[in-house]
Write a protein that holds these residues in place. Structure first.
Motif, PDB file in Angstrom:
ATOM      1  N   GLU A 115      35.433 -10.866 -19.999  1.00  0.00           N
ATOM      2  CA  GLU A 115      36.769 -10.558 -20.508  1.00  0.00           C
ATOM      3  C   GLU A 115      37.070  -9.065 -20.429  1.00  0.00           C
ATOM      4  N   LEU A 116      36.088  -8.235 -20.786  1.00  0.00           N
ATOM      5  CA  LEU A 116      36.300  -6.785 -20.796  1.00  0.00           C
ATOM      6  C   LEU A 116      35.878  -6.115 -19.495  1.00  0.00           C
ATOM      7  N   GLY A 117      35.290  -6.867 -18.580  1.00  0.00           N
ATOM      8  CA  GLY A 117      34.817  -6.278 -17.336  1.00  0.00           C
ATOM      9  C   GLY A 117      33.695  -5.286 -17.552  1.00  0.00           C
ATOM     10  N   VAL A 118      32.763  -5.623 -18.444  1.00  0.00           N
ATOM     11  CA  VAL A 118      31.686  -4.705 -18.810  1.00  0.00           C
ATOM     12  C   VAL A 118      30.551  -4.761 -17.794  1.00  0.00           C
ATOM     13  N   ASP A 119      30.181  -3.621 -17.248  1.00  0.00           N
ATOM     14  CA  ASP A 119      29.015  -3.527 -16.373  1.00  0.00           C
ATOM     15  C   ASP A 119      27.824  -3.150 -17.243  1.00  0.00           C
ATOM     16  N   CYS A 120      27.113  -4.157 -17.740  1.00  0.00           N
ATOM     17  CA  CYS A 120      25.993  -3.892 -18.662  1.00  0.00           C
ATOM     18  C   CYS A 120      24.688  -4.491 -18.136  1.00  0.00           C
ATOM     19  N   ASP A 121      24.567  -4.574 -16.804  1.00  0.00           N
ATOM     20  CA  ASP A 121      23.345  -5.095 -16.179  1.00  0.00           C
ATOM     21  C   ASP A 121      22.996  -6.494 -16.693  1.00  0.00           C
ATOM     22  N   LEU A 122      24.015  -7.285 -16.982  1.00  0.00           N
ATOM     23  CA  LEU A 122      23.783  -8.613 -17.537  1.00  0.00           C
ATOM     24  C   LEU A 122      23.247  -9.549 -16.463  1.00  0.00           C
ATOM     25  N   GLU A 123      22.163 -10.238 -16.794  1.00  0.00           N
ATOM     26  CA  GLU A 123      21.536 -11.184 -15.877  1.00  0.00           C
ATOM     27  C   GLU A 123      21.259 -12.489 -16.607  1.00  0.00           C
ATOM     28  N   ARG A 124      21.617 -13.606 -15.969  1.00  0.00           N
ATOM     29  CA  ARG A 124      21.304 -14.934 -16.512  1.00  0.00           C
ATOM     30  C   ARG A 124      19.943 -15.356 -15.966  1.00  0.00           C
ATOM     31  N   VAL A 125      19.005 -15.519 -16.852  1.00  0.00           N
ATOM     32  CA  VAL A 125      17.634 -15.842 -16.444  1.00  0.00           C
ATOM     33  C   VAL A 125      17.062 -16.883 -17.406  1.00  0.00           C
ATOM     34  N   PRO A 126      16.017 -17.605 -16.972  1.00  0.00           N
ATOM     35  CA  PRO A 126      15.363 -18.525 -17.915  1.00  0.00           C
ATOM     36  C   PRO A 126      14.517 -17.763 -18.928  1.00  0.00           C
ATOM     37  N   ALA A 127      14.364 -18.339 -20.109  1.00  0.00           N
ATOM     38  CA  ALA A 127      13.458 -17.822 -21.128  1.00  0.00           C
ATOM     39  C   ALA A 127      12.289 -18.781 -21.269  1.00  0.00           C
ATOM     40  N   TYR A 128      11.092 -18.221 -21.399  1.00  0.00           N
ATOM     41  CA  TYR A 128       9.881 -19.018 -21.537  1.00  0.00           C
ATOM     42  C   TYR A 128       9.143 -18.640 -22.825  1.00  0.00           C
ATOM     43  N   THR A 129       8.648 -19.632 -23.527  1.00  0.00           N
ATOM     44  CA  THR A 129       7.632 -19.430 -24.562  1.00  0.00           C
ATOM     45  C   THR A 129       6.381 -20.125 -24.060  1.00  0.00           C
ATOM     46  N   TYR A 130       5.266 -19.401 -23.993  1.00  0.00           N
ATOM     47  CA  TYR A 130       4.067 -19.969 -23.389  1.00  0.00           C
ATOM     48  C   TYR A 130       2.828 -19.676 -24.232  1.00  0.00           C
ATOM     49  N   VAL A 131       1.748 -20.360 -23.911  1.00  0.00           N
ATOM     50  CA  VAL A 131       0.428 -20.065 -24.476  1.00  0.00           C
ATOM     51  C   VAL A 131      -0.558 -19.941 -23.334  1.00  0.00           C
ATOM     52  N   SER A 132      -1.538 -19.062 -23.508  1.00  0.00           N
ATOM     53  CA  SER A 132      -2.584 -18.899 -22.502  1.00  0.00           C
ATOM     54  C   SER A 132      -3.754 -19.841 -22.744  1.00  0.00           C
ATOM     55  N   ASP A 133      -3.985 -20.164 -23.993  1.00  0.00           N
ATOM     56  CA  ASP A 133      -5.119 -21.000 -24.385  1.00  0.00           C
ATOM     57  C   ASP A 133      -4.728 -22.475 -24.308  1.00  0.00           C
ATOM     58  N   ALA A 134      -5.422 -23.225 -23.470  1.00  0.00           N
ATOM     59  CA  ALA A 134      -5.110 -24.649 -23.307  1.00  0.00           C
ATOM     60  C   ALA A 134      -5.244 -25.412 -24.621  1.00  0.00           C
ATOM     61  N   ALA A 135      -6.066 -24.910 -25.539  1.00  0.00           N
ATOM     62  CA  ALA A 135      -6.240 -25.577 -26.826  1.00  0.00           C
ATOM     63  C   ALA A 135      -4.965 -25.535 -27.663  1.00  0.00           C
ATOM     64  N   ARG A 136      -4.039 -24.647 -27.302  1.00  0.00           N
ATOM     65  CA  ARG A 136      -2.790 -24.525 -28.053  1.00  0.00           C
ATOM     66  C   ARG A 136      -1.605 -25.149 -27.316  1.00  0.00           C
ATOM     67  N   SER A 137      -1.886 -25.881 -26.258  1.00  0.00           N
ATOM     68  CA  SER A 137      -0.799 -26.493 -25.485  1.00  0.00           C
ATOM     69  C   SER A 137       0.049 -27.423 -26.335  1.00  0.00           C
ATOM     70  N   GLU A 138      -0.585 -28.107 -27.298  1.00  0.00           N
ATOM     71  CA  GLU A 138       0.172 -29.034 -28.139  1.00  0.00           C
ATOM     72  C   GLU A 138       1.171 -28.300 -29.033  1.00  0.00           C
ATOM     73  N   ASP A 139       0.868 -27.037 -29.379  1.00  0.00           N
ATOM     74  CA  ASP A 139       1.838 -26.247 -30.149  1.00  0.00           C
ATOM     75  C   ASP A 139       3.116 -26.043 -29.350  1.00  0.00           C
ATOM     76  N   ILE A 140       2.952 -25.788 -28.058  1.00  0.00           N
ATOM     77  CA  ILE A 140       4.116 -25.588 -27.205  1.00  0.00           C
ATOM     78  C   ILE A 140       4.839 -26.904 -26.957  1.00  0.00           C
ATOM     79  N   ARG A 141       4.085 -27.985 -26.805  1.00  0.00           N
ATOM     80  CA  ARG A 141       4.722 -29.294 -26.654  1.00  0.00           C
ATOM     81  C   ARG A 141       5.550 -29.621 -27.907  1.00  0.00           C
ATOM     82  N   SER A 142       5.016 -29.296 -29.080  1.00  0.00           N
ATOM     83  CA  SER A 142       5.739 -29.543 -30.327  1.00  0.00           C
ATOM     84  C   SER A 142       7.016 -28.705 -30.390  1.00  0.00           C
ATOM     85  N   GLU A 143       6.945 -27.459 -29.918  1.00  0.00           N
ATOM     86  CA  GLU A 143       8.147 -26.621 -29.909  1.00  0.00           C
ATOM     87  C   GLU A 143       9.177 -27.165 -28.936  1.00  0.00           C
TER      88      GLU A 143
END
Length: 513
Positions: A115-143
């Motif tokens: 609307e305002l024509g703002v050049d603010c380096d805006l980028e549409r990108v995916p957001a990820y929440t991840y875990v490195s430890d496979a033992a916590r994969s179920e926490d991410i599945r629950s989220e």
């Protein structure tokens, strides 16, 4: 090169400072006075002006340079494991309302930029929440399940092509990363064109809740308004006892050029492993991209402190995952966390209809600040918001009582223990150049003493001017910080960050040790 020798300062604040707005030089009267020039305050002022209200925005320093100027600038409805926590603490309906309000904020940033024509380096990108430890994969599945049930179009991934080890991740597309100051300075300019008033370098020190409300300031002038909106990060007027339900937390940030040939994150990454690691990139013109990594949380003024070891740990992590990375900038950001993982946005206390607050964004102030501006505008202009009850600051729930008691007990402990003989006091002779310590004065009082590079000492009262807790020295940022509510001061006692509204008292004494 040691990290203490590296250039410091936020990536965002090096941008054009924008026009300087004058301090308050005369008494003024408006429909709405907004206190605080960060994202919540600027967006609220702009929304209210667009709704036809006469608005004054009052900032203690420069707009968009405080907490907002030190953010990682992610605008996302996917916020770590927020939906699992909110569903657990507030229920499934609350999680759905939270998701809808945060997604609305993401869309609104995009719409306003167009609307305002703002050049603010805006980028549409995916957001990820991840875990490195496979033992916590179920926490991410629950989220993933909780976020999907809340209405977000998330996907659960067990195999990812992320440039970090990820055993499992939840992904939400079309989120936003941007340059917060470019966005907000454009809103401020449009706000002024709509007849709004911006006042800088004027600290608000008092509030009379009459009709109209009356704000007193360090300029010796007053602002009268039918409504007051307090967007000072940690509220400077705490008439709802929010200090028992807010915890201030600081978080370290390092940034530097993304090494050539290094795998670029295909979006914004976040893991709660290792005390949180958050990653995004930003364009740097023809010179490629900047990598921004956040993590290493600590309590302001805590004994763990913002030590150089924290910066080193974060940079080592970045180097392990992005080979060849070197931090060229470092800073720390501060936010407040509520007891139930939901911000406080609405009336400041049960007996007011004219004083409003926005706080407790829990590290997600970009989407939270935009959400708050829209909710408060609806409230002030007589509209209604479907999520007003969710964010109501005066909500009191038995579930939150133990956490509130714990926060109050922590404050009480500091008020008592930091004053005990022997406590934290050190000898002035033990303070190295560039260092600071709380020492006992000749009459038994506690002094905050800093020794500069030349050996000269600067002595201040160690009592925070908010509620009297004893400040601690943050060696990495060379500041005095209150461990109770997060007020911060420079080595000359000048106030950097509230809820305090007055500087530390300067004390007389020898200028050498």
């Amino acid at each position: 090169m040691a990290i203490s020798e590296r250039p410091s300062g936020s990536l965002w604040t090096e941008f054009d400072p924008g026009p300087e707005y004058p301090p308050l030089h005369e008494d003024i009267r408006v429909d709405v006075a907004v206190v605080g020039g960060g994202i919540a305050g600027i967006c609220a002022a702009w929304e209210l002006a667009r709704a036809g209200r006469q608005v004054a925005l009052v900032e203690a320093d420069r707009i968009a340079r405080g907490v907002t100027g030190h953010t990682s600038a992610k605008v996302s409805a996917l916020q770590g494991t927020a939906y699992s926590r909110i569903r657990s603490s507030r229920g499934a309906d609350a999680a759905r309302l939270y998701a809808a309000s945060q997604a609305d904020a993401v869309r609104h940033v995009v719409e306003v930029s167009r609307e305002l024509g703002v050049d603010c380096d805006l980028e549409r990108v995916p957001a990820y929440t991840y875990v490195s430890d496979a033992a916590r994969s179920e926490d991410i599945r629950s989220e993933a399940v909780a976020a999907a049930e809340a209405g977000l179009a998330v996907s659960f991934l067990e195999n990812t092509d992320l440039p970090v080890p990820a055993a499992a991740a939840v992904r939400l597309d079309d989120q936003v990363q941007f340059h917060p100051r470019k966005y907000l300075l454009a809103l401020a300019s449009d706000f002024v064109e709509r007849g709004g008033t911006i006042v800088e370098r004027t600290r608000v020190t008092g509030l009379d809740e009459g009709d109209p409300c009356r704000l007193t300031t360090t300029a010796g002038r007053t602002v009268e308004a039918r409504h007051v909106v307090v967007c000072t990060h940690y509220p400077i007027f705490d008439r709802a006892l929010l200090f028992t339900r807010l915890a201030p937390i600081r978080e370290i940030v390092v940034a530097g050029p993304l090494p050539p040939g290094c795998g670029e994150p295909a979006g914004m990454l976040l893991t709660e492993d290792e005390g949180t690691r958050s990653v995004r990139t930003a364009p740097r013109g023809s010179r490629g991209r900047m990598l921004i990594v956040t993590g290493e949380k600590f309590t302001p003024g805590g004994n763990d402190g913002a030590s150089t070891a924290g910066f080193d740990r974060l940079e080592r992590w970045a180097q392990e995952h992005f080979e060849g990375f070197t931090a060229t900038r470092r800073w720390a950001a501060q936010d407040t966390f509520s007891t139930d993982h939901v911000p406080y946005v609405g009336r400041l206390h049960p007996l007011t209809r004219r004083v409003h607050v926005a706080t407790g964004f829990g590290g997600w102030g970009m989407s939270g600040g935009v959400m708050a501006s829209r909710l408060l505008t609806e409230r002030i202009t007589g509209g209604s918001s479907p999520w007003a009850d969710l964010y109501d600051p005066v909500r009191l729930r038995p579930h939150d009582a133990p956490k509130a008691v714990k926060l109050w007990a922590k404050t009480a402990a500091h008020l008592v223990a930091d004053r005990l003989p022997g406590g934290r006091a050190a000898s002035v002779d033990d303070i190295p150049p560039g260092g600071g310590a709380v020492v006992r004065g000749p009459h038994g009082g506690l002094h905050a003493v800093y020794r500069d590079a030349s050996g000269s000492l600067r002595r201040l009262s160690a009592r925070c001017t908010h509620l009297g807790c004893i400040v601690h020295f943050n060696e990495a940022e060379t500041t005095w910080e209150c461990p109770c509510h997060g007020s911060r001061f420079d080595v000359d006692g000048n106030l950097l960050q509230g809820p305090a509204v007055r500087p530390l008292e300067q004390l007389a004494g020898d200028d050498t040790g």
